[in-house]
Design a protein around this motif. Structure first.
Motif, short mmCIF file in Angstrom:
data_model
loop_
_atom_site.label_atom_id
_atom_site.label_comp_id
_atom_site.label_asym_id
_atom_site.label_seq_id
_atom_site.Cartn_x
_atom_site.Cartn_y
_atom_site.Cartn_z
N LYS A 13 0.81 -1.21 0.00
CA LYS A 13 0.00 0.00 0.00
C LYS A 13 0.85 1.26 0.00
O LYS A 13 0.35 2.35 -0.27
CB LYS A 13 -0.94 -0.01 1.20
N SER A 14 2.10 1.13 0.36
CA SER A 14 2.97 2.30 0.37
C SER A 14 4.40 1.88 0.06
O SER A 14 4.77 0.72 0.18
CB SER A 14 2.92 3.01 1.73
N THR A 52 1.39 6.17 -7.70
CA THR A 52 0.85 6.67 -6.44
C THR A 52 0.01 7.91 -6.69
O THR A 52 0.18 8.58 -7.70
CB THR A 52 1.99 7.01 -5.46
N TYR A 101 -3.09 9.09 -10.49
CA TYR A 101 -2.07 8.10 -10.17
C TYR A 101 -0.92 8.28 -11.16
O TYR A 101 -1.14 8.35 -12.36
CB TYR A 101 -2.64 6.68 -10.28
N ASN A 134 2.13 6.96 -1.00
CA ASN A 134 0.98 6.28 -0.40
C ASN A 134 -0.01 5.83 -1.48
O ASN A 134 0.04 6.25 -2.62
CB ASN A 134 0.28 7.22 0.58
N HIS A 135 -0.93 4.92 -1.08
CA HIS A 135 -1.97 4.41 -1.99
C HIS A 135 -1.36 3.82 -3.26
O HIS A 135 -1.85 4.06 -4.37
CB HIS A 135 -2.96 5.52 -2.38
#
Length: 213
Positions: A13-14, A52, A101, A134-135
């Motif tokens: 996730k990161s 990300t 993204y 992140n994400h």
């Protein structure tokens, strides 16, 4: 199909990196380190085919900000303690969202620099830096803006096409840089900021497992 499922297997996730500086850094020198770390982190994203939409930055200040009498008198912010129980100014921490993204150095660098300027106290000395993407998603799984964007009469679509073309050219350059680094070493390609006083990328690239090779 099974192959499709494998292609969209969730990733971490990161993705991030941290650095403890060998001495207290001023605001401008700390910004240089953050920019270097951003470039390396983006290359990690490209190499792993990840993207990300949010960057998170944490800046740890040095104890000298409070042990030096002059600096201590001028500081009016919140005080906390480090892992050794020493008093230090509270960490600067914040995040910034990207409008898509991406693994673009241009877009991510602009965002991280803006975030640094927003959250970091110019008068304090910096000792630690932590930067996180992140994400994080697989590049193939991320939805591109064009796939969901509604028609906008005020949008300059020609300019948008030019920007997308520039980002595609940047991606080609990023992958080329990765190939050169793999073949000739991480220090085969350096930028001007890597040669400035206080820069650490060259030394970090020479290290293996946290120790100099």
């Amino acid at each position: 199909t099974i192959s499709d499922i494998k292609a969209y297997k969730p990733r971490a996730k990161s993705l991030g990196s941290g650095q403890v500086l060998h001495s207290p850094y001023t605001f401008e020198k700390a910004k240089l380190i953050v920019r270097e770390m951003t470039e390396l982190l983006v290359l990690d994203l490209v190499e792993q085919e990840l993207v990300t939409d949010q960057m998170v930055l944490t800046i740890g200040y040095d104890i000298e900000n409070l042990t030096d009498a002059k600096r201590r008198r001028s500081y009016r912010g919140e005080v906390t303690t480090d892992s050794y129980g020493r008093a230090i100014p509270k960490n600067a921490h914040g995040s910034i969202n990207l409008d898509r993204y991406t693994s673009s150095t241009k877009l991510i660098m602009k965002a991280v620099t803006e975030l640094f300027d927003r959250i970091v106290d110019e008068s304090l000395l910096v000792r630690r830096v932590n930067l996180v993407a992140n994400h994080v998603l697989d590049e193939a799984a991320a939805v591109k803006p064009a796939e969901f964007e509604q028609l906008n009469l005020f949008m300059d679509y020609e300019e948008q096409k030019q920007e997308e073309a520039e980002l595609e050219r940047e991606k080609i350059l990023q992958r080329t840089a990765l190939e050169i680094r793999k073949r000739y070493g991480k220090n085969a390609i350096l930028k001007g900021l890597n040669l400035e006083e206080g820069a650490t990328t060259i030394d970090r690239n020479r290290q293996v497992g946290g120790h100099k090779a």
